[in-house]
Design an enzyme around this catalytic site. Structure first.
Site, PDB file in Angstrom:
ATOM      1  N   ASP A 169       0.876  -1.166   0.000  1.00  0.00           N
ATOM      2  CA  ASP A 169       0.000   0.000   0.000  1.00  0.00           C
ATOM      3  C   ASP A 169       0.923   1.228   0.000  1.00  0.00           C
ATOM      4  O   ASP A 169       2.155   1.111   0.070  1.00  0.00           O
ATOM      5  CB  ASP A 169      -0.965  -0.026   1.194  1.00  0.00           C
ATOM      6  CG  ASP A 169      -2.190   0.858   0.937  1.00  0.00           C
ATOM      7  OD1 ASP A 169      -2.116   1.761   0.079  1.00  0.00           O
ATOM      8  OD2 ASP A 169      -3.226   0.660   1.592  1.00  0.00           O
TER       9      ASP A 169
HETATM   10  C1  BGC Z   1      -5.250   3.001   0.295  1.00  0.00           C
HETATM   11  C2  BGC Z   1      -5.381   1.968  -0.807  1.00  0.00           C
HETATM   12  C3  BGC Z   1      -5.246   2.631  -2.148  1.00  0.00           C
HETATM   13  C4  BGC Z   1      -3.913   3.361  -2.192  1.00  0.00           C
HETATM   14  C5  BGC Z   1      -3.620   4.014  -3.518  1.00  0.00           C
HETATM   15  C6  BGC Z   1      -4.038   3.891   0.112  1.00  0.00           C
HETATM   16  O1  BGC Z   1      -4.055   4.954   0.995  1.00  0.00           O
HETATM   17  O2  BGC Z   1      -5.162   2.337   1.527  1.00  0.00           O
HETATM   18  O3  BGC Z   1      -6.606   1.314  -0.689  1.00  0.00           O
HETATM   19  O4  BGC Z   1      -5.331   1.679  -3.157  1.00  0.00           O
HETATM   20  O5  BGC Z   1      -3.941   4.367  -1.203  1.00  0.00           O
HETATM   21  O6  BGC Z   1      -4.365   5.126  -3.731  1.00  0.00           O
END
Ligand code: BGC
Length: 763
Positions: free
Chosen positions: A325
């Site tokens: 993530d």
């Molecule tokens: C979130 C993810 C997301 C990623 C990219 C993160 O803050 O937890 O679910 O895919 O950002 O935007």
């Protein structure tokens, strides 16, 4: 000239000749080599789409330098390559060239803007990657298109996942996937960070609305259907898309309720209640997976060999690409204290098994990977494993053959037929939870309606977060053609008078409250929107589930007027409404239904649509006590509304539950055949959600009081009956222990559907 000088001159001449010859030779050899390389590449195995992917991967890998390989493992945010450093799509050519040519970055993510700008933006990046690098490896662009192509102006904004789950209709998850795919693919949005497969059993967790609710089976079936439809959508040809199962695992039930705070979940519970949605997505062929940002049982998941290597790779057999993530390798240091510095964290997460670092804003990952390789801590073999998976993904998706977005089908974005899908999903997602004296649908005598509250005339509140912006774009960037609730009510009920209260009426001492009370004096009903304004991730952290005080006071004042009061709950998670409900007439959970929300809600109020949504979560009645419906026997389940609550304007009767046998033998097992009759015993056609539960009455590991084993949505014309059928397998009767072995124990089981119950025994 004496003999010595003459000899010297001859020698110098000879030397010059030889040297020039040599350098000519070298140059021409280099030219030749370059030519050979170029011809080689056009004929290279990896460029040949007709050859098996594994062969192409092997060939390309063998040509790559270490730096090029590490670059493929790195993903940066759009904001690192735009002119103003925001998500707006003005490509900074100098920056993108730097990142691609110097760091060999293989993937980018995120951004927001108009469809044509997306086409130009991704084309620009792709051109550099393909035409200005030695090997011409296309980039793969990632997006959070979690409820439609939600970062593209005027795209079809679908209901959020929690709403899709309320429909209990997997066909609608497939439709949503198809609309998302069609409105993403041409823009170069090839990799979608969806679906969320976290089981939403903790109502305070601010990402509940991104989940398919609290039940593992609902999450599994909705998620797998979405995955299958998204990754296999023929309409997007020549493109192919990758979905992403997120966030593995245990993210959704943090002890504190706050986002990205520690979870403590025993392995057995993880296996029985949290893993099934991921397993189902793997079966559906999901190509990628994102890791839980939090820590689980004391281990930051990004650095956990047990979770990523042992469970995910070895036991569950996931062979796709694992992406971190956002900035999460560094968070092992800064957030968890699980490594002393980013370099150590990099080593940890590579050892655990990640393939791509969503580094976002810097290339530290590339630097540390090189250093760790040089120090012998990360082997070429380990790097090759990840790069092979990434290249395999790119080949399988046809990126080498079709790397560029296209602008000739952009009319599909926000297309009418997509609105129709969004509308159907929105309609079926509305959950009617109270309807005193059948106030709904509004009768002709209800002539004058006052609409009030925070979402009465707002598109943003209906669409929720992850809509053009992470936190939901402001009103002026919401879809131009979208109806607010106020617009939609006027359109749907032209014979009634619809009044709109000033949005400031929520504030008790504001003059608008007085005006609201004045307006209320001569209306027949008040429709009040209550709930939550949009939030994402940690921005939605709260300390308890109490409803906003101003909203409470508005509802109380509305009740005081003596008019009929209909409450529409708009928001991402259930807040406490127990004290408000007794004196209100009707209550509907609307969630975030997307672009067609206004029309869908208006049609339920008018009666053109017979509501058929059911709650995919348990609605707590208290702030400090919540348990899912599959709680243990020693716990108390006293929600305000239990899982599966909801009804429509017609009524249904279950009868004649019959079993093919009442004693089953584990040794000589034949699936148990079950039947039940369902009748629409009303004068109105409608749909019922049939929920089949199984109770394992006694277990070595205590069993939940019941567990959903099957669900289906059944449409029935007025007065008609149908037969519901179910087959119970050995798998249904067993459960996993903490190591993942299936446990099957003799004893009694009870099957429940509606009012019907039947008992059988396994020997
Ligand atoms: C979130 C993810 C997301 C990623 C990219 C993160 O803050 O937890 O679910 O895919 O950002 O935007």
């Amino acid at each position: 000239m004496n003999f010595q000088t003459a000899l010297q001159k001859v020698f110098i001449w000879f030397f010059l000749c030889v040297a020039t010859q040599a350098s000519f030779g070298q140059k021409s050899k280099a030219v030749k080599k370059q030519k050979i390389l170029a011809t080689d590449l056009s004929k290279a195995i990896y460029k040949d789409a007709g050859l098996p992917v594994n062969q192409r991967v092997k060939d390309l890998l063998s040509r790559m330098t270490l730096e090029e390989k590490i670059g493929q493992m790195t993903q940066l945010c759009a904001s690192s390559i735009t002119l103003d450093g925001t998500k707006n799509l003005d490509l900074n050519l100098e920056k993108i060239r730097g990142y691609i040519k110097n760091n060999h970055i293989g993937s980018f993510l995120s951004g927001t803007g108009k469809a044509q700008r997306w086409v130009d933006f991704v084309t620009g990046i792709q051109k550099v990657a393909i035409t200005e690098t030695r090997l011409g490896i296309p980039i793969i662009f990632g997006m959070d298109n979690v409820h439609g192509s939600d970062y593209t102006d005027e795209a079809t904004i679908l209901p959020h996942n929690l709403n899709l789950a309320c429909t209990f209709n997997t066909t609608l998850a497939a439709d949503a996937a198809k609309v998302t795919a069609i409105e993403s693919a041409d823009l170069g949005h090839i990799w979608n960070f969806a679906p969320v497969l976290d089981v939403g059993k903790n109502p305070i967790w601010p990402r509940l609305y991104e989940t398919f609710g609290e039940d593992p089976l609902v999450c599994a079936r909705m998620g797998a259907t979405f995955t299958q439809a998204f990754q296999n959508c023929p309409e997007v040809a020549p493109y192919q898309l990758a979905a992403c199962a997120k966030h593995f695992i245990g993210y959704s039930d943090p002890k504190s309720g706050w986002d990205r705070t520690p979870s403590e979940i025993p392995d057995q519970i993880l296996r029985e209640f949290f893993m099934p949605p991921f397993e189902a997505a793997f079966k559906a062929g999901i190509k990628t997976l994102m890791v839980n940002s939090g820590e689980l049982n004391g281990e930051p998941v990004h650095g956990s060999k047990k979770i990523l290597n042992q469970w995910l790779r070895k036991e569950m057999g996931f062979e796709g690409v694992i992406v971190t993530d956002i900035k999460d390798i560094n968070k092992i240091v800064t957030m968890h204290g699980g490594a002393a510095d980013e370099k150590e964290a990099t080593l940890k997460s590579i050892e655990a098994g990640i393939d791509v670092s969503m580094a976002c804003s810097d290339v530290n990952f590339c630097r540390y990977m090189l250093e760790l390789h040089k120090e012998g801590k990360i082997s070429t073999k380990r790097i090759d494993e990840s790069v092979s998976r990434i290249l395999k993904l790119k080949f399988e998706l046809g990126l080498f053959e079709n790397p560029y977005p296209r602008a000739d089908r952009l009319n599909k974005i926000g297309a009418k037929e997509h609105y129709t899908s969004a509308l159907k999903a929105a309609e079926e997602s509305l959950v009617l939870l109270k309807n005193e004296d059948g106030i709904l649908p509004f009768k002709p005598e209800v002539q004058k309606i006052l609409l009030a509250g925070f979402a009465a005339n707002s598109k943003r509140n209906l669409n929720g977060a992850w809509t053009f912006e992470w936190l939901g774009a402001p009103e002026n960037r919401q879809p131009s053609g979208m109806l607010t609730l106020f617009d939609a009510l006027k359109l749907e009920m032209p014979n009634k008078e619809i009044l709109l209260a000033d949005s400031n009426a929520e504030t008790p001492n504001h003059p608008a409250r007085k005006s609201f009370l004045k307006q209320a004096e001569d209306v027949d009903a008040i429709v009040l929107t209550i709930g939550e304004t949009p939030y994402s991730e940690f921005k939605g952290n709260i300390n308890d589930l109490k409803l906003n005080d101003n909203q409470i006071s508005l509802v109380k004042d509305a009740i005081q007027t003596g008019r009929h009061v209909v409450l529409l709950y708009i928001g991402g998670r259930p807040r406490l409404v127990k004290d408000l409900l007794p004196k209100t007439d009707a209550f509907i959970f609307c969630g975030h239904p997307g672009v067609a929300a206004g029309e869908a809600i208006a049609k339920v109020l008018s009666g053109k649509v017979n509501p058929s949504g059911r709650l995919p979560f348990s609605w707590p009645s208290e702030s400090s006590h919540w348990v899912p419906y599959y709680h243990k026997k020693s716990d108390k389940y006293q929600p305000l509304f239990s899982f599966g609550s909801g009804f429509g304007y017609s009524s249904f009767l279950y009868s004649n539950l019959t079993l093919s046998d009442t004693v089953l033998s584990a040794k000589d097992f034949k699936p148990l055949k079950v039947q039940c009759s369902l009748e629409n015993n009303s004068h109105l056609s409608g749909a019922e959600v049939a929920l089949w539960y199984l109770t394992d009455e006694v277990g070595t590991i205590t069993r939940p009081v019941k567990k959903l084993v099957h669900f289906e949505k059944v449409s029935l014309n007025a007065g008609k009956s149908t037969s519901l059928n179910l087959s119970i397998s050995l798998e249904d009767l067993s459960y996993p222990d903490e190591k993942g072995n299936r446990v099957l124990e003799p004893g009694f089981y009870t099957l429940t559907i509606g009012s019907q119950k039947a008992r059988f025994r396994l020997k």
